[in-house]
Enzyme design. Structure first.
Site, PDB file in Angstrom:
ATOM      1  CB  CYS A  61     -15.033  -8.215   6.637  1.00  0.00           C
ATOM      2  SG  CYS A  61     -16.371  -7.959   7.817  1.00  0.00           S
TER       3      CYS A  61
ATOM      4  CB  CYS B 198      -1.549   3.849   8.169  1.00  0.00           C
ATOM      5  SG  CYS B 198      -2.731   4.375   6.896  1.00  0.00           S
TER       6      CYS B 198
ATOM      7  CB  CYS C 299     -18.251  -1.194   9.344  1.00  0.00           C
ATOM      8  SG  CYS C 299     -17.104  -1.985  10.499  1.00  0.00           S
TER       9      CYS C 299
ATOM     10  CB  CYS D  60      -0.918  -0.009   1.221  1.00  0.00           C
ATOM     11  SG  CYS D  60      -2.059   1.395   1.283  1.00  0.00           S
TER      12      CYS D  60
ATOM     13  NE  ARG E 154     -17.097  -6.738  13.872  1.00  0.00           N
ATOM     14  CZ  ARG E 154     -17.620  -6.158  12.800  1.00  0.00           C
ATOM     15  NH1 ARG E 154     -16.959  -5.224  12.164  1.00  0.00           N
ATOM     16  NH2 ARG E 154     -18.813  -6.513  12.378  1.00  0.00           N
TER      17      ARG E 154
ATOM     18  CB  CYS F 245     -18.297  -6.126   5.561  1.00  0.00           C
ATOM     19  SG  CYS F 245     -17.469  -4.616   6.127  1.00  0.00           S
TER      20      CYS F 245
ATOM     21  CB  CYS G 133      -0.833  -0.123   8.378  1.00  0.00           C
ATOM     22  SG  CYS G 133      -1.426  -1.407   7.250  1.00  0.00           S
TER      23      CYS G 133
END
Length: 339
Positions: free
Chosen positions: A101, A61, A193, A57, A265, A133, A64
């Site tokens: 998901c 972040c 979400c 990616c 969650r 999802c 991550c």
């Protein structure tokens, strides 16, 4: 049961601060009371998360391990074949999950063949009778329409942290980018979400600010994931301290009170929690978890299905049924009453 706690979208920062900073056991008691007004306290929604495209990616972040700029042990994996994803979804359904998901490590969705394949995956999983999802990064309204038409039930796009602290964690996109995607999803009728991560180095004020943003949306997210930072070696936050479980409990309880109808969650971080600690999270209002094979929660370890089922049995909890199963149960009850 009569619902006594109203849904509000006009919370103030001061009100949420007062809730958040209550003595912990009093906070848990109030959250548990709200939880029982709006939800069956014996049920936990079982969701399975699969990384359909891993690593590489372009975002930065700080938490991550899938960011291309960090040197981690996470291997880059191209988009999985559709048949493989459907097989994982079928296994998840067989293991008791009601939501499946699919996550792709993209900065944003692009209108290309890969997105066409994701559309096919959504259709295939939807055909299995699961809530579908996706979390695919930033999304335009037109792309959201395509996903909705394919049968997408929910879109995950976490705020991660407060608007004020956001630049400390991510510089390649803005907090407003996150809000825009959530608005695009909401416009087309897909459920939202959205939650965040604690343990990033943020303050209590940042946590309260993030909850304020969620709780003052015109419609609360239907699902609010509360994550504890998973410290991935090679990322800027790898040396952060383990998130204290009582901090997770406090965050979950506050989320439950200010967003009473949402599924809250208990997400990343469970692998480092004991059954006792997870039990407190359920008591505080969590009623959804990610489960699955003991592989990964995206790229971090996650408890296995057998462990989770044993934990639920110990705590007197049971997996939440899919809506189609509830309808069938009602039909069977009706048939029996005619005999």
């Amino acid at each position: 049961m009569d619902k006594k706690t109203e849904i509000r979208n006009d919370w103030t920062k001061e009100e949420i601060e007062e809730i958040y900073h209550q003595p912990l056991l009093e906070l848990i008691y109030k959250a548990a009371t709200v939880h029982r007004e709006w939800h069956n306290p014996e049920e936990v929604q079982m969701s399975t998360l699969l990384s359909i495209k891993t690593g590489g990616c372009t975002e930065d972040c700080s938490y991550c391990g899938q960011a291309a700029r960090y040197h981690t042990n996470i291997k880059v994996q191209a988009l999985l074949p559709t048949e493989t994803v459907i097989a994982h979804a079928q296994k998840a359904k067989d293991n008791g999950s009601s939501r499946f998901c699919m996550a792709a490590a993209w900065r944003e969705v692009r209108n290309n063949r890969d997105f066409d394949r994701v559309i096919d995956m959504v259709k295939g999983v939807n055909d299995l009778g699961l809530e579908v999802c996706c979390t695919l990064g930033m999304l335009t309204e037109d792309q959201a329409i395509r996903l909705q038409e394919a049968g997408l039930y929910a879109y995950n796009h976490n705020l991660d942290t407060s608007e004020q602290y956001y630049e400390e964690i991510i510089s390649t996109r803005t907090f407003d980018n996150r809000i825009n995607t959530i608005n695009n999803v909401r416009k087309v009728g897909i459920t939202v979400c959205s939650g965040g991560i604690i343990g990033l180095g943020e303050s209590h004020k940042d946590r309260i600010s993030m909850l304020l943003t969620l709780a003052t949306m015109p419609k609360h997210p239907e699902s609010v994931p509360i994550n504890a930072l998973a410290r991935v070696a090679g990322t800027p936050l790898e040396n952060n301290e383990k998130t204290d479980t009582w901090e997770m409990v406090r965050m979950i309880a506050t989320a439950r009170i200010v967003m009473p109808s949402s599924m809250v969650r208990l997400s990343a971080g469970r692998i480092e929690m004991t059954e006792f600690e997870q039990g407190w999270c359920f008591m505080a209002g969590a009623n959804s978890i990610f489960t699955g094979e003991r592989e990964t929660l995206l790229v971090t370890p996650n408890p296995g299905v057998s462990e989770d089922m044993q934990m639920l049995q110990t705590l007197g909890l049971k997996p939440m049924k899919r809506e189609t199963e509830k309808v069938m149960d009602q039909f069977e009850t009706w048939k029996t009453s005619l005999v």
